[in-house]
Design a protein around this motif. Structure first.
Motif, PDB file in Angstrom:
ATOM      1  N   VAL A 114       1.426  -1.456   0.380  1.00  0.00           N
ATOM      2  CA  VAL A 114       0.285   0.556  -0.250  1.00  0.00           C
ATOM      3  C   VAL A 114       0.998   1.442  -0.351  1.00  0.00           C
ATOM      4  N   ILE A 115       1.741   1.109   0.848  1.00  0.00           N
ATOM      5  CA  ILE A 115       2.908   2.378   0.893  1.00  0.00           C
ATOM      6  C   ILE A 115       4.006   2.579  -0.277  1.00  0.00           C
ATOM      7  N   GLY A 116       4.020   1.674  -0.909  1.00  0.00           N
ATOM      8  CA  GLY A 116       4.618   1.532  -2.192  1.00  0.00           C
ATOM      9  C   GLY A 116       4.354   2.131  -2.992  1.00  0.00           C
ATOM     10  N   THR A 117       2.514   1.574  -3.293  1.00  0.00           N
ATOM     11  CA  THR A 117       2.183   2.001  -4.713  1.00  0.00           C
ATOM     12  C   THR A 117       1.743   3.614  -4.410  1.00  0.00           C
ATOM     13  N   ALA A 118       0.974   3.658  -3.024  1.00  0.00           N
ATOM     14  CA  ALA A 118       1.080   4.881  -2.618  1.00  0.00           C
ATOM     15  C   ALA A 118       2.326   6.349  -2.851  1.00  0.00           C
ATOM     16  N   SER A 119       3.114   5.877  -2.723  1.00  0.00           N
ATOM     17  CA  SER A 119       4.412   7.092  -2.069  1.00  0.00           C
ATOM     18  C   SER A 119       4.819   7.258  -3.959  1.00  0.00           C
ATOM     19  N   LEU A 120       4.553   6.022  -4.991  1.00  0.00           N
ATOM     20  CA  LEU A 120       4.633   5.822  -6.933  1.00  0.00           C
ATOM     21  C   LEU A 120       3.372   6.945  -7.380  1.00  0.00           C
ATOM     22  N   ILE A 121       2.558   6.706  -6.915  1.00  0.00           N
ATOM     23  CA  ILE A 121       1.480   7.676  -6.792  1.00  0.00           C
ATOM     24  C   ILE A 121       0.987   9.225  -5.853  1.00  0.00           C
ATOM     25  N   ASP A 122       1.400   9.089  -5.233  1.00  0.00           N
ATOM     26  CA  ASP A 122       1.054  10.622  -5.223  1.00  0.00           C
ATOM     27  C   ASP A 122       2.599  11.131  -4.500  1.00  0.00           C
ATOM     28  N   ARG A 123       3.904  11.842  -4.849  1.00  0.00           N
ATOM     29  CA  ARG A 123       4.579  12.280  -4.136  1.00  0.00           C
ATOM     30  C   ARG A 123       4.487  13.056  -3.349  1.00  0.00           C
ATOM     31  N   GLY A 124       3.213  13.533  -3.797  1.00  0.00           N
ATOM     32  CA  GLY A 124       3.000  15.139  -2.159  1.00  0.00           C
ATOM     33  C   GLY A 124       3.158  14.253  -0.762  1.00  0.00           C
ATOM     34  N   ALA A 125       2.317  13.273  -0.747  1.00  0.00           N
ATOM     35  CA  ALA A 125       2.029  12.531   0.251  1.00  0.00           C
ATOM     36  C   ALA A 125       3.096  12.018   1.262  1.00  0.00           C
ATOM     37  N   PHE A 126       3.897  11.928   0.382  1.00  0.00           N
ATOM     38  CA  PHE A 126       5.551  11.051   1.170  1.00  0.00           C
ATOM     39  C   PHE A 126       6.356  12.355   0.141  1.00  0.00           C
ATOM     40  N   PRO A 127       7.025  13.469   1.096  1.00  0.00           N
ATOM     41  CA  PRO A 127       8.015  13.914   0.778  1.00  0.00           C
ATOM     42  C   PRO A 127       9.559  13.621   1.429  1.00  0.00           C
ATOM     43  N   HIS A 128       9.187  13.052   1.901  1.00  0.00           N
ATOM     44  CA  HIS A 128      10.673  12.199   2.436  1.00  0.00           C
ATOM     45  C   HIS A 128       9.990  10.781   2.715  1.00  0.00           C
ATOM     46  N   ASP A 129      11.055   9.733   2.556  1.00  0.00           N
ATOM     47  CA  ASP A 129      11.183   8.391   2.418  1.00  0.00           C
ATOM     48  C   ASP A 129      10.611   7.535   3.236  1.00  0.00           C
ATOM     49  N   THR A 130       9.804   6.679   3.530  1.00  0.00           N
ATOM     50  CA  THR A 130       9.440   6.024   4.554  1.00  0.00           C
ATOM     51  C   THR A 130      10.598   4.343   4.073  1.00  0.00           C
ATOM     52  N   VAL A 131      10.801   3.912   5.261  1.00  0.00           N
ATOM     53  CA  VAL A 131      11.184   2.516   4.523  1.00  0.00           C
ATOM     54  C   VAL A 131      10.292   1.583   3.303  1.00  0.00           C
ATOM     55  N   TRP A 132       9.048   2.085   3.783  1.00  0.00           N
ATOM     56  CA  TRP A 132       8.220   1.172   2.628  1.00  0.00           C
ATOM     57  C   TRP A 132       7.769   1.913   1.254  1.00  0.00           C
ATOM     58  N   SER A 133       8.225   3.326   0.553  1.00  0.00           N
ATOM     59  CA  SER A 133       8.295   4.051   0.432  1.00  0.00           C
ATOM     60  C   SER A 133       9.586   3.394  -1.765  1.00  0.00           C
TER      61      SER A 133
END
Length: 163
Positions: A114-133
C-alpha cells in the motif's frame, strides 16, 4: 551438590556421559527451547536488523524533524514496531508466537504494498521516504521481499505441513 540421575547420562557407544545438546524429542536438557536453525535463523537476523534500523530511524525523525513529513516518519516507526513483532514471533516457540509472526509478516506485506504504491502515485504525500516507500527501494527492496520470505517459511514450517 546433587548427584546426577540416570536421566542425565546417555549410554551410547562410548559407555555413557552427560547428554549435551538436543535430546530426541527436540527439547534441550533443562527445558530450554532449542536454538533456531536454517532459514528461520536468517529470517530472525534480517528482521532484527530491520527492527533496529527502522525503529531508530523513526525515533530520530520524529524527534528532530517531525514537522517536515509527519506521515512518513510515523510510518517508519510503525514499520519498525512491526519488524520487532515479527522477530519476536519468529524467535520464540510459544503457543502465541506463530500467530504473532503471521500477523506481523502479513501486516508488513500489506503495508509495503500500500505505501509503496501510494508513494509512487502521490509523491506529495511522502515528501521524505519511509522504510516502505517505493517498495523499500532505499533498503534494496528487502522490505517487500522479507514478508514474502517470512510468510513462505511460516507456511512450509507449519504444524502438519509434512502430512
Amino acid at each position: 551438590m546433587a548427584e546426577p540421575s540416570a536421566a542425565d547420562f546417555d549410554a551410547g557407544p562410548t559407555g555413557g556421559g552427560v547428554v549435551e545438546g538436543p535430546v530426541p524429542n527436540g527439547t534441550v536438557p533443562g527445558g530450554a527451547e532449542p536454538p533456531p536453525t536454517g532459514p528461520r535463523r536468517i529470517l530472525i537476523a534480517l528482521y532484527s536488523i530491520f527492527a533496529l534500523a527502522a525503529t531508530a530511524r523513526g525515533i530520530v525523525q520524529l524527534s528532530t524533524t517531525f514537522h517536515t513529513a509527519p506521515l512518513a516518519y510515523v510510518l517508519s516507526l510503525c514499520s519498525g514496531i512491526i519488524y520487532i513483532a515479527a522477530a519476536i514471533g519468529l524467535v520464540t516457540d510459544r503457543s502465541w508466537s506463530r500467530f504473532v509472526a503471521w500477523g506481523a509478516c502479513g501486516t508488513e506485506l500489506v503495508g509495503v504494498l500500500v505505501i509503496g504504491t501510494a508513494s509512487l502515485i502521490d509523491r506529495g504525500a511522502f515528501p521524505h521516504d519511509t522504510v516502505w516507500s517505493r517498495f523499500g527501494s532505499g533498503y534494496g527492496y528487502f522490505p517487500v521481499l522479507l514478508p514474502l520470505l517470512g510468510l513462505m517459511w511460516l507456511w512450509y514450517s507449519r504444524p502438519g505441513a509434512d502430512d
